[in-house]
Design a protein around this motif. Structure first.
Motif, PDB file in Angstrom:
ATOM      1  N   ARG A 266     -10.411  23.032 -19.710  1.00  0.00           N
ATOM      2  CA  ARG A 266     -11.500  23.877 -20.515  1.00  0.00           C
ATOM      3  C   ARG A 266     -12.924  23.845 -20.084  1.00  0.00           C
ATOM      4  O   ARG A 266     -13.458  24.924 -20.298  1.00  0.00           O
ATOM      5  N   HIS A 267     -13.588  22.767 -20.138  1.00  0.00           N
ATOM      6  CA  HIS A 267     -14.968  22.722 -19.849  1.00  0.00           C
ATOM      7  C   HIS A 267     -15.432  22.501 -18.416  1.00  0.00           C
ATOM      8  O   HIS A 267     -16.578  22.373 -17.953  1.00  0.00           O
ATOM      9  N   HIS A 268     -14.392  22.750 -17.342  1.00  0.00           N
ATOM     10  CA  HIS A 268     -14.664  22.797 -15.871  1.00  0.00           C
ATOM     11  C   HIS A 268     -15.495  21.729 -15.461  1.00  0.00           C
ATOM     12  O   HIS A 268     -16.562  21.618 -14.817  1.00  0.00           O
ATOM     13  N   ALA A 269     -14.782  20.422 -15.880  1.00  0.00           N
ATOM     14  CA  ALA A 269     -15.371  19.131 -15.363  1.00  0.00           C
ATOM     15  C   ALA A 269     -15.023  18.638 -14.321  1.00  0.00           C
ATOM     16  O   ALA A 269     -14.949  17.291 -14.107  1.00  0.00           O
ATOM     17  N   LEU A 270     -14.474  19.554 -13.399  1.00  0.00           N
ATOM     18  CA  LEU A 270     -14.230  19.052 -11.924  1.00  0.00           C
ATOM     19  C   LEU A 270     -14.629  20.149 -11.028  1.00  0.00           C
ATOM     20  O   LEU A 270     -14.747  21.167 -11.310  1.00  0.00           O
ATOM     21  N   GLN A 271     -14.782  19.931  -9.731  1.00  0.00           N
ATOM     22  CA  GLN A 271     -14.929  20.699  -8.811  1.00  0.00           C
ATOM     23  C   GLN A 271     -14.036  20.168  -7.691  1.00  0.00           C
ATOM     24  O   GLN A 271     -12.985  20.726  -7.472  1.00  0.00           O
ATOM     25  N   CYS A 272     -14.384  19.275  -6.850  1.00  0.00           N
ATOM     26  CA  CYS A 272     -13.450  18.797  -5.643  1.00  0.00           C
ATOM     27  C   CYS A 272     -12.241  18.195  -6.269  1.00  0.00           C
ATOM     28  O   CYS A 272     -11.002  18.017  -5.413  1.00  0.00           O
TER      29      CYS A 272
ATOM     30  N   ARG B 119     -19.454  13.139  -7.146  1.00  0.00           N
ATOM     31  CA  ARG B 119     -20.531  13.903  -6.165  1.00  0.00           C
ATOM     32  C   ARG B 119     -20.735  15.315  -6.244  1.00  0.00           C
ATOM     33  O   ARG B 119     -21.788  15.849  -5.662  1.00  0.00           O
ATOM     34  N   CYS B 120     -20.175  16.092  -7.095  1.00  0.00           N
ATOM     35  CA  CYS B 120     -20.009  17.214  -7.195  1.00  0.00           C
ATOM     36  C   CYS B 120     -20.482  18.001  -8.755  1.00  0.00           C
ATOM     37  O   CYS B 120     -21.186  18.909  -8.618  1.00  0.00           O
ATOM     38  N   THR B 121     -20.230  17.315  -9.659  1.00  0.00           N
ATOM     39  CA  THR B 121     -20.542  18.250 -10.818  1.00  0.00           C
ATOM     40  C   THR B 121     -21.843  17.885 -11.529  1.00  0.00           C
ATOM     41  O   THR B 121     -22.411  18.772 -12.417  1.00  0.00           O
ATOM     42  N   GLY B 122     -22.422  17.018 -11.437  1.00  0.00           N
ATOM     43  CA  GLY B 122     -23.727  16.635 -11.960  1.00  0.00           C
ATOM     44  C   GLY B 122     -23.341  15.916 -13.463  1.00  0.00           C
ATOM     45  O   GLY B 122     -24.300  15.630 -14.465  1.00  0.00           O
ATOM     46  N   TYR B 123     -22.157  15.715 -13.824  1.00  0.00           N
ATOM     47  CA  TYR B 123     -21.822  15.025 -15.108  1.00  0.00           C
ATOM     48  C   TYR B 123     -21.907  15.955 -16.438  1.00  0.00           C
ATOM     49  O   TYR B 123     -21.362  15.437 -17.277  1.00  0.00           O
ATOM     50  N   HIS B 124     -22.642  16.993 -16.365  1.00  0.00           N
ATOM     51  CA  HIS B 124     -22.846  17.620 -17.685  1.00  0.00           C
ATOM     52  C   HIS B 124     -21.498  18.295 -18.244  1.00  0.00           C
ATOM     53  O   HIS B 124     -21.205  17.905 -19.414  1.00  0.00           O
ATOM     54  N   ASN B 125     -20.653  18.691 -17.503  1.00  0.00           N
ATOM     55  CA  ASN B 125     -19.470  19.493 -17.889  1.00  0.00           C
ATOM     56  C   ASN B 125     -18.422  18.352 -18.217  1.00  0.00           C
ATOM     57  O   ASN B 125     -17.665  18.322 -19.167  1.00  0.00           O
ATOM     58  N   ILE B 126     -18.464  17.332 -17.447  1.00  0.00           N
ATOM     59  CA  ILE B 126     -17.737  15.788 -17.897  1.00  0.00           C
ATOM     60  C   ILE B 126     -18.299  15.596 -19.370  1.00  0.00           C
ATOM     61  O   ILE B 126     -17.130  15.173 -20.125  1.00  0.00           O
ATOM     62  N   VAL B 127     -19.487  15.182 -19.548  1.00  0.00           N
ATOM     63  CA  VAL B 127     -19.803  14.615 -20.751  1.00  0.00           C
ATOM     64  C   VAL B 127     -19.154  15.548 -21.745  1.00  0.00           C
ATOM     65  O   VAL B 127     -18.609  15.292 -22.792  1.00  0.00           O
TER      66      VAL B 127
END
Length: 166
Positions: free
Chosen positions: A94-100, A137-145
């Motif tokens: 839902r929060h787009h917390a991943l890329q690769c 190495r992709c998301t910059g952590y903002h969406n993961i948090v």
């Protein structure tokens, strides 16, 4: 060679392996659970994170035989599936917390354990501090948090709901 018996995702599994077999190898090569990734071979990246005996651990640092004495193993495959994602998996989506997606299984497992240990009472500072051992190495952590905090909020809502209401 030795027999190693582990309970993985609720199922007891026994395999004959070399004594030097790491937990990550046991999961991937002997059980076919390839959601646990090998990223660095130096315990730096966290892509191999699983829950062992109720704690997030890097499975590349533990021998399979030693893991047997530490309790049950929960991998990303045991957390949810395509038809019923776990709350943490849903929050990542839902929060787009991943890329690769390479780090995602380890990140999800670490975050899931964090929410469980803190009973959903998390702050951004706690999330950032406790995810330091998991590299993306992709998301910059903002969406993961954001995803972890959303899953923690959902956890608190379920925990505080009156009995009989889900």
């Amino acid at each position: 060679m030795q027999d190693v018996t582990l309970t993985v995702n609720g199922k007891t599994e026994t395999r004959r392996v070399e004594g030097r077999t790491l937990l990550v190898q046991f999961l991937r090569e002997h059980l076919g659970l390839t959601g646990t990734h090998v990223g660095c071979d130096t315990s730096q990246c966290g892509a191999c994170t699983v829950i062992l005996g109720g704690r997030a651990v890097k499975s590349c640092t533990i021998l399979a035989s030693a893991a047997a004495a530490r309790g049950e193993v929960l991998t990303i495959e045991g957390l949810g599936d395509e038809e019923a994602l776990s709350p943490m998996q849903e929050a990542f989506h839902r929060h787009h917390a991943l890329q690769c997606g390479f780090c995602t299984p380890g990140m999800v497992m670490a975050a899931h354990n964090m929410v469980q240990r803190h009973e959903g009472e998390l702050t951004e500072a706690i999330v950032r501090r406790e995810l330091e051992g998991n590299l993306c190495r992709c998301t910059g952590y903002h969406n993961i948090v954001k995803a972890v905090l959303a899953a923690a909020e959902a956890h608190r809502a379920v925990a505080s709901a009156p009995a009989g209401q889900d």
